[in-house]
Design a protein around this motif. Structure first.
Motif, PDB file in Angstrom:
ATOM      1  N   THR A 130       0.790  -1.224   0.000  1.00 51.64           N
ATOM      2  CA  THR A 130       0.000   0.000   0.000  1.00 51.64           C
ATOM      3  C   THR A 130       0.827   1.282   0.000  1.00 51.64           C
ATOM      4  O   THR A 130       0.282   2.361  -0.223  1.00 51.64           O
ATOM      5  CB  THR A 130      -0.943   0.006   1.217  1.00 51.64           C
ATOM      6  OG1 THR A 130      -0.190  -0.257   2.412  1.00 51.64           O
ATOM      7  CG2 THR A 130      -2.005  -1.079   1.065  1.00 51.64           C
ATOM      8  N   ASP A 131       2.132   1.208   0.255  1.00 54.16           N
ATOM      9  CA  ASP A 131       2.972   2.408   0.189  1.00 54.16           C
ATOM     10  C   ASP A 131       3.336   2.783  -1.248  1.00 54.16           C
ATOM     11  O   ASP A 131       3.762   3.909  -1.507  1.00 54.16           O
ATOM     12  CB  ASP A 131       4.262   2.210   1.000  1.00 54.16           C
ATOM     13  CG  ASP A 131       4.044   2.428   2.482  1.00 54.16           C
ATOM     14  OD1 ASP A 131       2.947   2.905   2.860  1.00 54.16           O
ATOM     15  OD2 ASP A 131       4.962   2.125   3.268  1.00 54.16           O
ATOM     16  N   ASP A 132       3.191   1.846  -2.180  1.00 45.94           N
ATOM     17  CA  ASP A 132       3.496   2.115  -3.590  1.00 45.94           C
ATOM     18  C   ASP A 132       2.229   2.671  -4.238  1.00 45.94           C
ATOM     19  O   ASP A 132       1.451   1.948  -4.862  1.00 45.94           O
ATOM     20  CB  ASP A 132       3.949   0.827  -4.279  1.00 45.94           C
ATOM     21  CG  ASP A 132       4.528   1.064  -5.660  1.00 45.94           C
ATOM     22  OD1 ASP A 132       4.264   2.146  -6.231  1.00 45.94           O
ATOM     23  OD2 ASP A 132       5.239   0.182  -6.183  1.00 45.94           O
ATOM     24  N   LYS A 133       2.042   3.981  -4.091  1.00 42.75           N
ATOM     25  CA  LYS A 133       0.789   4.601  -4.516  1.00 42.75           C
ATOM     26  C   LYS A 133       0.572   4.482  -6.021  1.00 42.75           C
ATOM     27  O   LYS A 133      -0.548   4.283  -6.481  1.00 42.75           O
ATOM     28  CB  LYS A 133       0.776   6.077  -4.098  1.00 42.75           C
ATOM     29  CG  LYS A 133       0.970   6.316  -2.609  1.00 42.75           C
ATOM     30  CD  LYS A 133      -0.100   5.599  -1.776  1.00 42.75           C
ATOM     31  CE  LYS A 133       0.074   5.890  -0.289  1.00 42.75           C
ATOM     32  NZ  LYS A 133      -0.888   5.145   0.541  1.00 42.75           N
ATOM     33  N   GLY A 134       1.669   4.619  -6.795  1.00 54.16           N
ATOM     34  CA  GLY A 134       1.540   4.512  -8.238  1.00 54.16           C
ATOM     35  C   GLY A 134       1.053   3.144  -8.667  1.00 54.16           C
ATOM     36  O   GLY A 134       0.161   3.017  -9.514  1.00 54.16           O
ATOM     37  N   GLY A 184       8.266  -2.026  -4.343  1.00 46.50           N
ATOM     38  CA  GLY A 184       7.224  -1.962  -3.342  1.00 46.50           C
ATOM     39  C   GLY A 184       7.158  -3.244  -2.542  1.00 46.50           C
ATOM     40  O   GLY A 184       7.229  -4.346  -3.092  1.00 46.50           O
ATOM     41  N   ASP A 185       7.039  -3.129  -1.237  1.00 48.95           N
ATOM     42  CA  ASP A 185       6.956  -4.298  -0.373  1.00 48.95           C
ATOM     43  C   ASP A 185       5.644  -4.251   0.383  1.00 48.95           C
ATOM     44  O   ASP A 185       4.979  -3.211   0.487  1.00 48.95           O
ATOM     45  CB  ASP A 185       8.147  -4.315   0.593  1.00 48.95           C
ATOM     46  CG  ASP A 185       8.433  -5.717   1.126  1.00 48.95           C
ATOM     47  OD1 ASP A 185       7.608  -6.622   0.886  1.00 48.95           O
ATOM     48  OD2 ASP A 185       9.471  -5.905   1.779  1.00 48.95           O
ATOM     49  N   VAL A 186       5.283  -5.388   0.918  1.00 55.21           N
ATOM     50  CA  VAL A 186       4.097  -5.477   1.757  1.00 55.21           C
ATOM     51  C   VAL A 186       4.296  -4.595   2.993  1.00 55.21           C
ATOM     52  O   VAL A 186       5.365  -4.586   3.597  1.00 55.21           O
ATOM     53  CB  VAL A 186       3.865  -6.944   2.166  1.00 55.21           C
ATOM     54  CG1 VAL A 186       2.840  -7.059   3.268  1.00 55.21           C
ATOM     55  CG2 VAL A 186       3.458  -7.755   0.945  1.00 55.21           C
ATOM     56  N   THR A 187       3.286  -3.845   3.348  1.00 52.27           N
ATOM     57  CA  THR A 187       3.404  -2.951   4.503  1.00 52.27           C
ATOM     58  C   THR A 187       2.850  -3.618   5.758  1.00 52.27           C
ATOM     59  O   THR A 187       1.908  -4.425   5.695  1.00 52.27           O
ATOM     60  CB  THR A 187       2.650  -1.631   4.267  1.00 52.27           C
ATOM     61  OG1 THR A 187       1.245  -1.910   4.132  1.00 52.27           O
ATOM     62  CG2 THR A 187       3.166  -0.943   3.017  1.00 52.27           C
ATOM     63  N   GLU A 188       3.441  -3.262   6.872  1.00 47.15           N
ATOM     64  CA  GLU A 188       2.989  -3.815   8.147  1.00 47.15           C
ATOM     65  C   GLU A 188       1.551  -3.407   8.435  1.00 47.15           C
ATOM     66  O   GLU A 188       0.762  -4.191   8.975  1.00 47.15           O
ATOM     67  CB  GLU A 188       3.899  -3.346   9.278  1.00 47.15           C
ATOM     68  CG  GLU A 188       3.534  -3.933  10.631  1.00 47.15           C
ATOM     69  CD  GLU A 188       4.481  -3.513  11.737  1.00 47.15           C
ATOM     70  OE1 GLU A 188       4.144  -3.734  12.918  1.00 47.15           O
ATOM     71  OE2 GLU A 188       5.569  -2.959  11.423  1.00 47.15           O
ATOM     72  N   ALA A 189       1.195  -2.178   8.042  1.00 46.19           N
ATOM     73  CA  ALA A 189      -0.165  -1.706   8.295  1.00 46.19           C
ATOM     74  C   ALA A 189      -1.190  -2.554   7.547  1.00 46.19           C
ATOM     75  O   ALA A 189      -2.252  -2.891   8.094  1.00 46.19           O
ATOM     76  CB  ALA A 189      -0.293  -0.242   7.881  1.00 46.19           C
ATOM     77  N   ALA A 190      -0.871  -2.933   6.290  1.00 44.40           N
ATOM     78  CA  ALA A 190      -1.806  -3.751   5.509  1.00 44.40           C
ATOM     79  C   ALA A 190      -1.934  -5.145   6.105  1.00 44.40           C
ATOM     80  O   ALA A 190      -3.037  -5.720   6.149  1.00 44.40           O
ATOM     81  CB  ALA A 190      -1.337  -3.833   4.066  1.00 44.40           C
ATOM     82  N   VAL A 191      -0.830  -5.702   6.578  1.00 44.15           N
ATOM     83  CA  VAL A 191      -0.860  -7.024   7.195  1.00 44.15           C
ATOM     84  C   VAL A 191      -1.684  -6.991   8.476  1.00 44.15           C
ATOM     85  O   VAL A 191      -2.546  -7.855   8.716  1.00 44.15           O
ATOM     86  CB  VAL A 191       0.570  -7.523   7.483  1.00 44.15           C
ATOM     87  CG1 VAL A 191       0.540  -8.797   8.316  1.00 44.15           C
ATOM     88  CG2 VAL A 191       1.327  -7.751   6.178  1.00 44.15           C
ATOM     89  N   ARG A 192      -1.446  -5.988   9.295  1.00 45.88           N
ATOM     90  CA  ARG A 192      -2.194  -5.877  10.551  1.00 45.88           C
ATOM     91  C   ARG A 192      -3.691  -5.707  10.294  1.00 45.88           C
ATOM     92  O   ARG A 192      -4.523  -6.250  11.029  1.00 45.88           O
ATOM     93  CB  ARG A 192      -1.660  -4.694  11.377  1.00 45.88           C
ATOM     94  CG  ARG A 192      -0.300  -4.964  12.013  1.00 45.88           C
ATOM     95  CD  ARG A 192       0.194  -3.771  12.821  1.00 45.88           C
ATOM     96  NE  ARG A 192       1.390  -4.105  13.564  1.00 45.88           N
ATOM     97  CZ  ARG A 192       1.394  -4.602  14.795  1.00 45.88           C
ATOM     98  NH1 ARG A 192       0.234  -4.784  15.423  1.00 45.88           N
ATOM     99  NH2 ARG A 192       2.514  -4.907  15.413  1.00 45.88           N
ATOM    100  N   ARG A 193      -4.014  -4.967   9.242  1.00 42.37           N
ATOM    101  CA  ARG A 193      -5.425  -4.743   8.928  1.00 42.37           C
ATOM    102  C   ARG A 193      -6.128  -6.053   8.617  1.00 42.37           C
ATOM    103  O   ARG A 193      -7.279  -6.274   9.023  1.00 42.37           O
ATOM    104  CB  ARG A 193      -5.534  -3.779   7.743  1.00 42.37           C
ATOM    105  CG  ARG A 193      -6.950  -3.250   7.497  1.00 42.37           C
ATOM    106  CD  ARG A 193      -6.957  -2.213   6.382  1.00 42.37           C
ATOM    107  NE  ARG A 193      -6.053  -1.121   6.694  1.00 42.37           N
ATOM    108  CZ  ARG A 193      -4.973  -0.795   5.974  1.00 42.37           C
ATOM    109  NH1 ARG A 193      -4.659  -1.509   4.897  1.00 42.37           N
ATOM    110  NH2 ARG A 193      -4.211   0.216   6.315  1.00 42.37           N
ATOM    111  N   VAL A 194      -5.457  -6.948   7.905  1.00 40.45           N
ATOM    112  CA  VAL A 194      -6.056  -8.255   7.586  1.00 40.45           C
ATOM    113  C   VAL A 194      -6.345  -9.032   8.861  1.00 40.45           C
ATOM    114  O   VAL A 194      -7.449  -9.577   9.046  1.00 40.45           O
ATOM    115  CB  VAL A 194      -5.117  -9.066   6.669  1.00 40.45           C
ATOM    116  CG1 VAL A 194      -5.594 -10.513   6.555  1.00 40.45           C
ATOM    117  CG2 VAL A 194      -5.026  -8.434   5.291  1.00 40.45           C
ATOM    118  N   PHE A 195      -5.360  -9.077   9.762  1.00 40.01           N
ATOM    119  CA  PHE A 195      -5.553  -9.851  10.992  1.00 40.01           C
ATOM    120  C   PHE A 195      -6.562  -9.199  11.925  1.00 40.01           C
ATOM    121  O   PHE A 195      -7.266  -9.888  12.672  1.00 40.01           O
ATOM    122  CB  PHE A 195      -4.211 -10.045  11.697  1.00 40.01           C
ATOM    123  CG  PHE A 195      -3.287 -10.991  10.972  1.00 40.01           C
ATOM    124  CD1 PHE A 195      -3.746 -12.234  10.553  1.00 40.01           C
ATOM    125  CD2 PHE A 195      -1.976 -10.648  10.706  1.00 40.01           C
ATOM    126  CE1 PHE A 195      -2.906 -13.118   9.887  1.00 40.01           C
ATOM    127  CE2 PHE A 195      -1.131 -11.520  10.042  1.00 40.01           C
ATOM    128  CZ  PHE A 195      -1.599 -12.761   9.622  1.00 40.01           C
TER     129      PHE A 195
END
Length: 256
Positions: A130-134, A184-195
């Motif tokens: 999600t940090d890779d906005k483009g 772009g890598d997976v963000t911690e915020a996106a992972v936490r949101r799933v859990f």
């Protein structure tokens, strides 16, 4: 969220990038399919199975020799064990027609996978960058059904030219000295949101980043794991390949 329930031993692999210029990688994957047909109860291919995909009709009408071989190998596996497909960022145009031809089942882009009592979030993983906005904007735009239908109406030669242009642009970007830093890598915020949204999960499996590893995360006093599947490359860079084995007892990451 879509759910899939399986039992026994499930193999998962992603980012094989099957194509015409990587014969050793292709063959390594075919060898893997043969082994999985003996050892696994089912196989899930978690996106970027192909280096690019411009429509299922490419597989229906005079496919190139490399693609004919790939389809044959996948059909051979599906005739023996259950085969499931998830779309990636390179082959997001895979449709149900291809899955039907292979004897496979096309899954939603994100699912909750149950293996007996084990619950896992499964996706290609690009939606978590999600940090890779483009890229996220490009991803949202190209998943529009109306735009995909317009693309499918183009002649096959035009679609192939567009895919080749996009691939050359991607290769040029990858050749840059700071490519890995920019990736772009997976963000911690996106992972936490799933859990947070699915607290009953035990873990998460995805590909996309080409950074195989098992991560641990603690959220609200509960521990979760996240397994990143490896990509496959045996032709043009340091050899690497691998997969994950999922059973009711947990997950094992096999990376070489």
């Amino acid at each position: 969220m879509n759910k899939l329930s399986l039992t026994g031993t499930v193999y998962l692999a992603s980012d094989i990038h099957l194509g015409p210029t990587i014969p050793r990688t292709n063959q390594a994957f075919y060898d893997f399919l043969a082994a999985a047909a003996s050892a696994a109860d089912s196989l899930i291919l978690v996106g970027d199975i192909f280096n690019y995909w411009i429509g299922d009709d490419i597989a229906m009408h005079q496919p190139e020799p490399w693609l004919t071989e790939a389809l044959t190998q996948l059909q051979r596996f599906a005739a023996q064990k259950s085969l499931y497909l998830i779309r990636g960022n390179r082959d997001f145009l895979i449709g149900h027609a291809l899955a039907e031809r292979l004897g496979a089942r096309l899954l939603a882009d994100q699912i909750i996978l149950h293996v007996d009592d084990l619950a896992v979030y499964l996706s290609h993983g690009d939606e978590l960058c999600t940090d890779d906005k483009g890229f996220m904007l490009f991803r949202a735009w190209t998943r529009q059904a109306w735009l995909q239908q317009l693309f499918f109406k183009l002649p096959l030669t035009w679609r192939l030219a567009i895919a080749n242009k996009a691939r050359k642009k991607s290769q040029s970007k990858q050749a840059a000295p700071n490519y890995q830093h920019q990736r772009g890598d997976v963000t911690e915020a996106a992972v936490r949101r799933v859990f947070e949204q699915h607290p009953g999960l035990q873990g998460m499996i995805h590909g996309h980043t080409h950074k195989p590893q098992q991560h641990l995360i603690t959220l609200n006093g509960k521990s979760y794991w996240r397994v990143v599947l490896p990509d496959w490359e045996l032709d043009q860079a340091a050899p690497r390949q691998g997969y994950a084995i999922l059973t009711k007892d947990g997950v094992q990451l096999i990376s070489a």
